[in-house]
Design a protein around this motif. Structure first.
Motif: not given
Lengths: 455, 307
Positions: A107-113, A337-343
């Motif tokens: 359940q990783v956040w959609d956008i995470f650092q 960086m800001l990443c997009v999560s697989q979840d």
């Protein structure tokens, strides 16, 4: 009598339970209509029919970062009424504790650092290459070199760097002058550094250097290895993070000896005093109890402003070197960086936000490069034009580090397990201070601990 | 009584509802639910994880047999944390109990203010494990905290509480002793139960206050002392908040409580399997110590019914 009371009580609870259930259903009904009506409102407000979506986002950082990021999120929501961003922010340690629990529950956040420790979480990162190719993420003003700093060796784009960063030493100019110590030069050595610490501490009674430990391992210990031999000959870990980047543990000994000596002499805070520093804003340099501290330069403008308000002047010095003409060891890297999560259910929407976050001048005008110097050329020029004194010092410093000779290939990433090594390393220094072991033994044990994470 | 057809069914239902077992289970249901979901299942999974290399970040779980337990033997920090925790337990528990008994004893006097005082002394236990108190403690004992300010004003040398390996544990112990309230309440209740006739008889025989305390109060209170001892020992083994907030385990791991090290391994170092193995090891240590207390209790716990 008692039994009747009991029966009455049981009956009452049952009835209450039933009404409670009834209450629930009506409440749900209400919620349903409320939702419906809000959707209608939106389709009236926006010209096109758009699905209401919710993006979850999280980051770590200082209060300044929290305030500014929340502000830009609200700006984005205003511009894109169909997007609702639910945000959470943490201190560095808490962020990663939370992230780990989310990783294990998918359940990783959609956008995470993420920072240089991303290899640990690579399974959860949705690579941005497709979005960059298709134009969802606009990279027209970002040079390839800056895109590369957040790619892995295979060229997968992990995220977009929030800013360029490098380590340095922030110092209080007046404390140096007061103690009659020459100001740091661009190629000062660790001996000069230790000398300055001792003199200032003797003269002012304060610490020569603070012990902002989360930066110290990388800025001090790890850099010290990279500064030995020829440029790029050694690194603390090797380039592809599969083993150590140096063979002889004795290369660490002088540095550990210096750290322990400074603590023993009271020129650097001991473990108890270090515990009082919880973030850069109450570092001893900022509170006036130390003349120097380790910083990642994006932290500098904030502390510069705080001290300037008290009439004190801070400046940035490069990291000391092993020898005057030897390698500098400093490298310019991505702060985070800001990443997009697989979840994520809405990967494209998340990517759109990241694109806006990187490229919008309006947005970055609020952020003010607090995460590091922006990689978008236009944004950077715009910010430089209106830089405050503290920011100007940071830009100049990064330019200076850019002129140092750097190896062709560098590794600025942290392998899984580094946290434990760093904790052990600090603990070993405390043992040296306590006289339980020698610096040489501490160096050997640090080396072994670091080596063990690859086994 | 209106409808004859439902009497049979009605009485059956009533019988079922009135049954002591039903009542008991209904009232215990929330607890049983909570226990199964939040205690039993996690306990069983942690037992399984103790034999694997499970970590929070990864999905794969590979069984590794007894490797985690073998690794404990060579882990210096583990040994140190075990030592620190034992030291903490052996110092803090007796001090806490002695202090609780002392205050409870003082508060048995017949005075209207006793209830007020008792509530006041209980307050620290109410806020007990909270982060806020730990932060206050951190400030009190800081280099320029209240304690050192007072020392300085009195012309004494300041003490570097959290920088000195030998001293760092004591503020934490003091904080636990300060939270003596719950033991005190139990002691106070126990003291009330001791028949006054015993004391009167002793007075007639010419016993002084100290003799009365040793010969009457302590033996009569011994079952309650046993209870408090066991409960406080167990909770002292689980101490976490103070160390986590105030010292983070330093300096040189001198305050690395066992629970804190388990937490570090599980969440900071990503070794959940190893942390689970540590937890199970702690369970064994605690069981042994509790067992020793119970076995030895035959020698010192006085039971009126038995004699």
């Amino acid at each position: 009598m008692k039994k009747k009371l009991l029966a009455a009580f049981l009956a009452a609870t049952m009835v209450m339970g039933m009404t409670a259930c009834g209450g629930d259903t009506t409440a749900q009904g209400d919620a349903g209509t409320a939702d419906g009506s809000s959707q209608v409102e939106n389709s009236v407000a926006g010209d096109e029919e758009q699905e209401q979506i919710k993006l979850r986002m999280a980051w770590w950082g200082s209060q300044t970062r929290h305030d500014r990021t929340v502000q830009v999120i609200e700006m984005y929501e205003k511009e894109n009424p169909h997007v609702d961003i639910e945000y959470e922010f943490f201190s560095f340690d808490d962020y990663f504790t939370k992230l780990k629990t989310l990783v294990s529950s998918d359940q990783v956040w959609d956008i995470f650092q993420l920072g240089g420790n991303f290899p640990q979480y690579v399974d959860k990162i949705y690579f941005l290459n497709d979005y960059i190719d298709s134009g969802v993420i606009d990279t027209t003003n970002i040079s390839d070199a800056y895109l590369k700093i957040t790619q892995d060796t295979a060229g997968n784009q992990m995220g977009l760097s929030n800013g360029l960063n490098t380590y340095g030493i922030a110092y209080d100019v007046d404390m140096f002058k007061e103690a009659g110590v020459p100001l740091p030069t661009d190629n000062w050595t660790w001996d000069d550094y230790a000398d300055a610490c001792r003199k200032i501490s003797k003269h002012t009674g304060e610490f020569g250097t603070s012990g902002f430990t989360s930066s110290e391992f990388i800025a001090g210990c790890s850099t010290y290895i990279g500064q030995q031999g020829k440029v790029g000959e050694y690194g603390f870990f090797n380039l592809d993070l599969t083993g150590m980047g140096f063979d002889d543990y004795k290369m660490l000994t002088p540095y550990i000896q210096m750290r322990a000596d400074l603590i023993k002499e009271g020129a650097s805070p001991d473990a108890g005093a270090e515990m009082e520093i919880t973030n850069i804003e109450n570092d001893f340099l900022v509170t006036g109890e130390a003349a120097m501290t380790w910083v990642a330069v994006n932290q500098f403008p904030t502390i510069y402003d705080v001290c300037a308000a008290e009439g004190r002047t801070l400046a940035l010095a490069s990291l000391p070197r092993v020898t005057e003409n030897g390698p500098a060891g400093s490298v310019i890297q991505s702060s985070q960086m800001l990443c997009v999560s697989q979840d994520s259910q809405y990967k494209e929407e998340a990517a759109k936000f990241i694109s806006w976050f990187q490229n919008s001048e309006e947005c970055n005008n609020v952020l003010q490069g607090e995460r590091g110097i922006p990689i978008n050329d236009k944004v950077r020029e715009a910010l430089k034009a209106s830089a405050t004194a503290g920011q100007q010092e940071m830009y100049d410093y990064v330019d200076l580090v850019g002129t140092f000779e750097t190896p062709e290939k560098i590794n600025v990433l942290s392998p899984d397990g580094q946290d434990q090594v760093v904790d052990q390393y600090r603990n070993l220094i405390q043992q040296v201070v306590a006289g339980e072991i020698t610096a040489d033994e501490a160096a050997k044990k640090t080396y072994e601990a670091a080596e063990a994470i690859f086994k | 009584m209106k409808d004859t057809a439902t009497i049979g069914f009605g009485t059956k239902v009533r019988k079922f509802i009135y049954n002591d077992n039903t009542v008991g289970h209904v009232f215990a249901a929330p607890f049983i639910f909570g226990f199964i979901c939040f205690s039993l299942i996690p306990i069983l999974t942690s037992f399984y994880y103790a034999f694997t290399d499970f970590s929070m970040g990864s999905k794969e779980v590979t069984p590794v047999g007894l490797k985690n337990f073998a690794a404990l033997l060579t882990d210096e920090t583990f040994m140190k944390s075990l030592g620190v925790t034992l030291k903490y337990v052996f110092i803090s528990v007796p001090m806490k109990l002695a202090f609780a008994l002392f205050v409870a004893f003082l508060l048995t006097r017949k005075s209207k203010l006793v209830t007020l005082y008792r509530s006041l002394y209980y307050v620290p236990s109410l806020v007990g494990g909270s982060v806020a108190v730990a932060l206050v403690w951190k400030q009190l004992f800081a280099r320029r905290g209240l304690f050192n300010m007072v020392m300085k004003d009195m012309g004494l040398d300041t003490i570097n509480w959290f920088g000195d390996q030998g001293l760092a544990l004591f503020p934490l112990i003091l904080m636990s002793v300060w939270q003596f309230g719950s033991s005190m309440i139990i002691f106070a209740a126990g003291l009330k139960e001791i028949p006054t006739t015993y004391y009167e008889a002793a007075e007639i025989d010419g016993a002084n206050g100290f003799q009365k305390f040793i010969k009457i109060t302590l033996p009569c209170l011994s079952p309650i002392i046993l209870y408090n001892l066991v409960m406080q020992t167990i909770s002292a083994f689980m101490a976490f908040t103070q160390a986590f907030i105030i010292t983070k385990g330093g300096p040189n791991n001198a305050t690395m409580m066992y629970a804190l090290y388990v937490y570090k391994q599980a969440f900071d170092y990503n070794n959940m399997g190893y942390a689970c193995a540590m937890s199970w090891f702690m369970l064994m240590v605690m069981s042994i110590i509790t067992l020793v207390i119970f076995k030895s209790s035959k020698m010192w716990v006085f039971s009126e019914a038995g004699d």
